[in-house]
Write an enzyme that holds these catalytic residues in place. Structure first.
Site, PDB file in Angstrom:
ATOM      1  N   ASP A  62       0.866  -1.104   0.017  1.00 61.76           N
ATOM      2  CA  ASP A  62       0.064  -0.039   0.012  1.00 61.76           C
ATOM      3  C   ASP A  62       0.915   1.431  -0.058  1.00 61.76           C
ATOM      4  OD1 ASP A  62       0.932  -0.030   2.680  1.00 61.76           O
ATOM      5  OD2 ASP A  62      -0.922   0.126   3.450  1.00 61.76           O
ATOM      6  N   SER A  63       2.131   1.026   0.150  1.00 60.82           N
ATOM      7  CA  SER A  63       3.156   2.207  -0.072  1.00 60.82           C
ATOM      8  C   SER A  63       3.066   2.744  -1.304  1.00 60.82           C
ATOM      9  CB  SER A  63       4.537   1.678   0.189  1.00 60.82           C
ATOM     10  OG  SER A  63       4.820   0.479  -0.535  1.00 60.82           O
ATOM     11  N   ASP A  89      -1.005  -6.270  -0.675  1.00 66.15           N
ATOM     12  CA  ASP A  89      -1.365  -5.781   0.721  1.00 66.15           C
ATOM     13  C   ASP A  89      -2.564  -5.366   1.053  1.00 66.15           C
ATOM     14  OD1 ASP A  89      -0.116  -4.803   2.827  1.00 66.15           O
ATOM     15  OD2 ASP A  89       0.999  -3.164   2.165  1.00 66.15           O
ATOM     16  N   LYS A 109      -1.012  -9.694   2.681  1.00 66.93           N
ATOM     17  CA  LYS A 109      -0.069  -9.297   3.950  1.00 66.93           C
ATOM     18  C   LYS A 109      -1.125  -8.128   4.559  1.00 66.93           C
ATOM     19  CE  LYS A 109       2.860  -5.804   3.914  1.00 66.93           C
ATOM     20  NZ  LYS A 109       2.303  -4.802   4.838  1.00 66.93           N
ATOM     21  N   GLU A 157      -1.290  -5.527   8.666  1.00 67.78           N
ATOM     22  CA  GLU A 157      -0.403  -4.892   9.515  1.00 67.78           C
ATOM     23  C   GLU A 157      -1.194  -5.402  11.005  1.00 67.78           C
ATOM     24  OE1 GLU A 157       0.169  -0.908   9.078  1.00 67.78           O
ATOM     25  OE2 GLU A 157       1.118  -0.856   7.253  1.00 67.78           O
ATOM     26  N   GLU A 214       9.383  -4.543  10.757  1.00 65.66           N
ATOM     27  CA  GLU A 214       9.626  -3.216  10.189  1.00 65.66           C
ATOM     28  C   GLU A 214      10.136  -2.319  11.063  1.00 65.66           C
ATOM     29  OE1 GLU A 214       8.408   0.442   7.563  1.00 65.66           O
ATOM     30  OE2 GLU A 214       6.955  -1.130   7.659  1.00 65.66           O
TER      31      GLU A 214
END
Length: 284
Positions: free
Chosen positions: A46-47, A85, A115, A117, A184
């Site tokens: 999502d970056s 993501d 993925k 978070e 991270e």
């Protein structure tokens, strides 16, 4: 062309002490470059919100954004393990919402894994998706979607108390059935402990070397995204400077008449020059 790696390959690489190479990509050309380089995995993170869409955070990124970019990456890297993501808002509401949106990644974009978070707080989400037959990767430590509550884009686990939270998150991710974990921006001592503690592969982005593989954001490592460069990034190229200089040179060539030159012209078919000129004269 090398065979696409899968979950069992990554488990065996952990057992054998082999490092996994992992980068982000968001479009067809970048994905094709990554595959040509023989990288093991691609994350369509999502970056993309900051790297390609111009947002100042990842929060505005939608499911439609992520799936569209995953489709492009899959077309560019058909023989590489691709992970989608889960964007902010796609799994926070309920386990059912998480499963429904995760399924979209697999059905619409043909990803190999997804993925999300969080650790303890999303344990039930991970379990629900894993129980539904999907490969899930956890992401703990600095989690950009939660950067506000974390105090901004700051390293985590730097003292014993906060390190305990990171460890508990790691244990929750494995307990829930995730196939892998991304840590991270945490100290290498903590990364090493988690990698040894867990049976699943543990990968690092800004967590130091002692783990099962490394991830970098493509825009950071090739000097394409210049808003800021995280401390943990090694820059391997300066693509932004190269591209900017190319545009400047093009603009100069056009303004001075240097471009286009003879070598860039298409010519009327040989022997038809007079007929062609007569045709043009008809329209004068």
């Amino acid at each position: 062309m090398a065979k696409k790696k899968g979950r069992l390959d990554f488990v065996n690489m952990k057992k054998n002490g082999e490092q996994v190479t992992w980068v982000t990509a968001y479009d067809f050309p970048m994905a094709s470059f990554v595959e040509a380089a023989g990288i093991d995995m691609i994350l369509v993170g999502d970056s993309l919100g900051m790297i390609t869409l111009g947002y100042d955070s990842t929060i505005p990124v939608t499911m439609e954004d992520c799936i569209s970019h995953c489709k492009a990456v899959r077309r560019g890297a058909p023989n590489t393990f691709v992970m989608g993501d889960m964007p902010f808002g796609s799994y926070q509401k309920s386990d059912e919402q998480a499963v429904e949106n995760a399924v979209r990644f697999f059905k619409e974009a043909n990803v190999d894994a997804i993925k999300l978070e969080g650790g303890v707080r999303v344990e039930s989400r991970i379990k629900a998706m894993a129980d539904a037959g999907m490969l899930v990767c956890g992401h703990i430590g600095l989690t950009p979607q939660s950067s506000g509550p974390l105090g901004g884009f700051k390293a985590q686990g730097l003292d014993p108390e906060s390190a305990r939270y990171v460890i508990e998150d790691a244990l929750a991710v494995e307990r829930a059935g995730a196939y892998a974990l991304l840590v991270e921006a945490i100290p290498p001592e903590l990364t090493q402990f988690i990698a040894k503690k867990l049976s699943i592969p543990v990968y690092s982005i800004g967590g130091g070397g002692p783990c099962d593989g490394q991830l970098l954001i493509c825009g950071d490592m090739i000097g394409m995204f210049q808003a800021f460069t995280p401390k943990f990034v090694k820059v391997y190229a300066n693509v932004a400077e190269t591209i900017t200089n190319a545009f400047k040179e093009f603009a100069g060539d056009v303004r001075t008449g240097k471009f286009p030159g003879e070598e860039h012209f298409y010519r009327v078919r040989k022997g038809m020059e007079e007929e062609y000129a007569a045709m043009l004269k008809e329209y004068e």
